[in-house]
Every structure is written in C-alpha cells, then in structure tokens.
Scaffold this motif. Structure first.
Motif, short mmCIF file in Angstrom:
data_model
loop_
_atom_site.label_atom_id
_atom_site.label_comp_id
_atom_site.label_asym_id
_atom_site.label_seq_id
_atom_site.Cartn_x
_atom_site.Cartn_y
_atom_site.Cartn_z
N CYS A 1 0.86 -1.16 0.00
CA CYS A 1 0.00 0.00 0.00
C CYS A 1 0.90 1.21 0.00
O CYS A 1 2.09 1.08 -0.23
CB CYS A 1 -0.93 -0.02 1.20
N HIS B 1 -2.62 7.93 2.97
CA HIS B 1 -2.41 6.48 3.07
C HIS B 1 -3.40 5.72 2.20
O HIS B 1 -4.56 6.10 2.10
CB HIS B 1 -2.62 6.08 4.53
N THR B 2 -2.92 4.69 1.57
CA THR B 2 -3.83 3.68 1.01
C THR B 2 -3.58 2.41 1.80
O THR B 2 -2.43 2.00 1.98
CB THR B 2 -3.61 3.46 -0.50
N ARG B 3 -4.66 1.81 2.29
CA ARG B 3 -4.54 0.70 3.23
C ARG B 3 -4.82 -0.64 2.56
O ARG B 3 -5.74 -0.75 1.74
CB ARG B 3 -5.55 0.91 4.36
N TRP B 4 -4.06 -1.61 2.96
CA TRP B 4 -4.34 -3.01 2.62
C TRP B 4 -4.54 -3.69 3.96
O TRP B 4 -3.56 -3.98 4.66
CB TRP B 4 -3.16 -3.60 1.84
N ALA B 5 -5.79 -3.89 4.36
CA ALA B 5 -6.11 -4.29 5.73
C ALA B 5 -5.45 -5.61 6.13
O ALA B 5 -5.50 -6.59 5.39
CB ALA B 5 -7.61 -4.42 5.88
N THR B 6 -4.84 -5.61 7.29
CA THR B 6 -4.38 -6.87 7.88
C THR B 6 -5.07 -7.10 9.23
O THR B 6 -5.30 -8.23 9.61
CB THR B 6 -2.85 -6.87 8.12
N HIS C 1 -6.67 4.50 7.63
CA HIS C 1 -5.66 5.43 8.13
C HIS C 1 -5.93 6.80 7.53
O HIS C 1 -6.55 6.88 6.47
CB HIS C 1 -4.26 4.97 7.73
N HIS D 1 0.50 4.07 8.67
CA HIS D 1 1.38 2.92 8.94
C HIS D 1 1.19 1.86 7.87
O HIS D 1 0.07 1.53 7.49
CB HIS D 1 0.99 2.35 10.32
N ASN D 2 2.29 1.36 7.40
CA ASN D 2 2.30 0.17 6.53
C ASN D 2 2.94 -0.97 7.32
O ASN D 2 3.96 -0.73 7.99
CB ASN D 2 3.23 0.36 5.32
N GLY D 3 2.40 -2.14 7.18
CA GLY D 3 3.02 -3.30 7.82
C GLY D 3 2.19 -3.81 8.97
O GLY D 3 0.99 -3.52 9.07
N THR E 1 -7.46 -1.84 14.37
CA THR E 1 -6.14 -2.00 13.74
C THR E 1 -5.02 -2.13 14.77
O THR E 1 -5.15 -1.67 15.91
CB THR E 1 -5.80 -0.78 12.86
N SER F 1 -2.30 -0.62 13.98
CA SER F 1 -1.65 0.67 13.76
C SER F 1 -2.02 1.72 14.81
O SER F 1 -1.19 2.54 15.20
CB SER F 1 -2.03 1.21 12.38
#
Ligand code: GLU
Length: 222
Positions: free
Chosen positions: A49, A118-123, A133, A146-148, A171, A173
């Motif tokens: 992301c 931010h563009t999010r890739w949900a985990t 975000h 935050h990424n990761g 999240t 994050s």
C-alpha cells in the motif's frame, strides 16, 4: 536508480514484506531531510500500500491526493488523509476507492502546509472508515499512517487498555499513535516520543506521523 515519478519535497514509503531489495536514499525537501525509501516492483502479489507525506509551502491536500493516485496500482481497500489546518488536524478517510476520498475532500475541503496520506491493505480489522488510516490520538493532536504489521500489538494494546486508553479501531496501527501520545504526555517532544514508541514495536513497518503541536516537522521511520 531514481524513482523519477516523485518530485523533491515528497516523502514516499512503500513497504514490500519479504522483499529483500528495499533500499533507502536521502532526498532534500523544502524544510527537512527526509528518508525516501522504496522497493523494486518485482513482487506485485505481496500486500502493498502507500504512504505519502508533505511539508512545505504549498497546499498539502492536492499533493497527497496525487501521490496516492500514483500508488493506486499497488492495490488497497481504503484511503485517507490528514492535514493540519489552522492549527488542528483535519481527517478525511473511508473504505473504498481513492475516488471516494476525493469526493469526501471535495465536499468538505481541507488545506494546510503539512499532511499525510495512506492507502490501506487491511491486515487487522475489516476495511471501514474507522479502520482506515490516518489514525488520530485521543487528544486529537497526533496523527499517523502505517504500513506493515505490529507483531506485538495485542500485548501493547492490552497495556494501554489497562490504563483506560480508548481505541477507535480494530487495527494494530492505532496502538502506535496511542503510544506516541502516552510518551508525549510524560513530557517528551514528538521526535523522542516517536523514538521511544518505535523501540517497543516488533515487525516490519513504514510509519509517518505529525502533530499539530509541532507543525514544523514530519516524522518518518522504516
Ligand atoms: N496493519 C495495518 C492495518 O491493518 C496496516 C496495513 C497496511 O500496510 O496497509 O491497518
């Protein structure tokens, strides 16, 4: 090699979990030296992301939106931005496409000289407005993208919850920004509070945060 798509004055961090080819490069910006990090494009199937940050004399909002547009091809499920406007943090975010964020911003414009996107890739946590975000601290003065994955977030979250800290998302994050706020309330400045927080985190991250109390800086870590 250089990523020619990014003019100076930008901060972009793309995280590529499992990709060993990440490298860093210092670039000069209007006000600060920021760390500019990116990885090779070999592993498009990995969850990726984007993060964009801006500090300078221009309006941050269109710069952030254009930056997110350039990162769009990496895939994401939510998009958001935060800009410091007249001394306080203005937040726009939602699940869905960047077009939705652009509509949110068009309906309720924000502008300022400092902002993050931010563009999010949900985990951790479903794609939703609350989980998108940037994440903001309880007192509304610090905001983070935050990424990761924070591998030990549960432990950190439980510690904060035991101190009656309120969470607004599911999240991992959000834990980071709430920890920064806790260190700030113990008297530290933003950079020291961020540093103390980063020492507690396990996992691979790209993090950018700003505070309305210290609008002369943008803190980035990877
Ligand atoms: N773990 C974070 C979340 O689920 C960040 C995901 C990402 O890298 O976009 O919100």
């Amino acid at each position: 090699s250089k990523d020619q798509r990014m003019p100076s004055g930008w901060l972009a961090i793309h995280t590529f979990p499992n990709n060993k080819k990440i490298f860093c490069k210092e670039i000069q910006t209007n006000l600060l030296n920021l760390r500019y990090a990116y990885g090779s494009h070999e592993r498009k199937e990995e969850s990726m992301c984007g993060i964009v940050g801006y500090i300078g004399e221009k309006d941050a909002t269109p710069i952030i939106l254009n930056g997110l547009k350039k990162l769009e091809y990496r895939g994401y499920d939510s998009a958001g931005l935060a800009v410091i406007e007249n001394g306080s943090i203005a937040l726009r975010r939602d699940a869905g496409k960047l077009e939705k964020l652009i509509t949110l911003v068009n309906n309720k414009p924000v502008s300022g000289n400092l902002g993050i996107g931010h563009t999010r890739w949900a985990t951790h946590g479903v794609p939703s407005a609350n989980n998108a975000h940037p994440h903001i601290s309880g007192n509304g003065k610090v905001v983070l993208v935050h990424n990761g994955i924070v591998e030990n977030f549960l432990e950190l979250k439980q510690e904060l919850m035991a101190e009656n800290v309120q969470f607004q998302s599911d999240t991992d994050s959000e834990t980071i920004v709430l920890l920064v706020e806790r260190f700030l309330s113990s008297g530290k400045g933003l950079i020291d509070a961020a540093r103390s927080t980063f020492e507690l985190l396990r996992g691979a991250h790209g993090i950018v945060l700003i505070s309305s109390d210290e609008p002369d800086k943008i803190v980035a870590a990877r």
